[in-house]
Write an enzyme that holds these catalytic residues in place. Structure first.
Site, PDB file in Angstrom:
ATOM      1  N   ILE A 101       0.843  -1.185   0.000  1.00  0.00           N
ATOM      2  CA  ILE A 101       0.000   0.000   0.000  1.00  0.00           C
ATOM      3  C   ILE A 101       0.887   1.246   0.000  1.00  0.00           C
ATOM      4  O   ILE A 101       2.006   1.214   0.504  1.00  0.00           O
ATOM      5  CB  ILE A 101      -0.968  -0.022   1.218  1.00  0.00           C
ATOM      6  CG1 ILE A 101      -1.925   1.166   1.182  1.00  0.00           C
ATOM      7  CG2 ILE A 101      -0.226  -0.153   2.519  1.00  0.00           C
ATOM      8  CD1 ILE A 101      -3.070   1.080   2.220  1.00  0.00           C
ATOM      9  N   CYS A 102       0.372   2.318  -0.584  1.00  0.00           N
ATOM     10  CA  CYS A 102       1.008   3.628  -0.581  1.00  0.00           C
ATOM     11  C   CYS A 102       2.250   3.615  -1.466  1.00  0.00           C
ATOM     12  O   CYS A 102       2.168   3.339  -2.657  1.00  0.00           O
ATOM     13  CB  CYS A 102       1.289   4.063   0.853  1.00  0.00           C
ATOM     14  SG  CYS A 102       1.785   5.785   1.031  1.00  0.00           S
ATOM     15  N   ALA A 103       3.408   3.897  -0.926  1.00  0.00           N
ATOM     16  CA  ALA A 103       4.649   3.873  -1.696  1.00  0.00           C
ATOM     17  C   ALA A 103       5.233   2.467  -1.802  1.00  0.00           C
ATOM     18  O   ALA A 103       6.088   2.205  -2.641  1.00  0.00           O
ATOM     19  CB  ALA A 103       5.673   4.810  -1.064  1.00  0.00           C
ATOM     20  N   HIS A 122       0.468   5.183  -4.129  1.00  0.00           N
ATOM     21  CA  HIS A 122       0.265   6.594  -3.813  1.00  0.00           C
ATOM     22  C   HIS A 122       0.741   7.404  -5.014  1.00  0.00           C
ATOM     23  O   HIS A 122       1.756   7.063  -5.632  1.00  0.00           O
ATOM     24  CB  HIS A 122       1.060   6.975  -2.563  1.00  0.00           C
ATOM     25  CG  HIS A 122       0.669   8.300  -2.022  1.00  0.00           C
ATOM     26  ND1 HIS A 122       1.101   9.480  -2.590  1.00  0.00           N
ATOM     27  CD2 HIS A 122      -0.136   8.641  -0.985  1.00  0.00           C
ATOM     28  CE1 HIS A 122       0.587  10.494  -1.922  1.00  0.00           C
ATOM     29  NE2 HIS A 122      -0.168  10.012  -0.940  1.00  0.00           N
TER      30      HIS A 122
END
Length: 180
Positions: A101-103, A122
């Site tokens: 998730i995200c980066a 992200h």
């Protein structure tokens, strides 16, 4: 019982890590929080967590899924650690779920496990994901790869992981109990 390894590095994104750990445990899924080093690990917003084990104490064969929370510089620490890349590669080779998730989807890319897969991340690392089938959906599932956008999508991400490991009924039950 299904089992998940959540890998933590200094500077991890707390919402992403804790949401996943909490929701999976509510679903009666065994979660092992593994730190890159011994002792407590502090996230990007100064929240400190005591992992269950270190990365050196666990093996990919003991898990159905690995989850990588994002956050900076946590993602950088995960991506730069050859043990993390090897763990993710072994999970993928075994047909097990690799989730980020995200980066942290950049860690999956560095490990070479998302070629030909639809992914998201992200927006701050979207440029790093060039050459992939990039999507802007909040959660993207492509086979055994699951990716999500960031802290604001952590609950959806966690519930999708429950759906995969424990079934849609369990995910829907938890969503209802948590009023999602």
């Amino acid at each position: 019982m299904k089992s998940v390894a959540v890998l933590l590095a200094p500077g991890f994104e707390e919402i992403e890590a804790i949401t996943v750990i909490d929701v999976l445990r509510r679903a009666d899924i065994r979660v092992t929080v593994a730190g890159l080093h011994e002792g407590e690990i502090t996230g990007s917003h100064e929240i400190t967590v005591c992992p269950d084990k270190t990365l050196d104490e666990i093996q990919p064969g003991g898990f159905d899924m690995v989850v990588l929370p994002g956050g900076l510089p946590g993602t950088d620490h995960l991506r730069e650690d050859p043990r993390v890349r090897a763990f993710v590669q072994e999970m993928a080779r075994s047909g097990k779920h690799t989730c980020a998730i995200c980066a942290a989807p950049t860690v999956l890319k560095a490990a070479g496990v998302i070629e030909g897969k639809a992914v998201t991340s992200h927006p701050i690392v979207q440029e790093d994901m060039k050459g992939l089938d990039y999507r802007e959906d909040r959660v993207v599932v492509d086979g055994s790869v699951v990716t999500s956008r960031g802290a604001g999508t952590a609950m959806e991400f966690a519930l999708e992981l429950v759906r995969i490991l424990a079934g849609p009924e369990k995910a829907d039950l938890l969503a209802g109990l948590m009023i999602v």
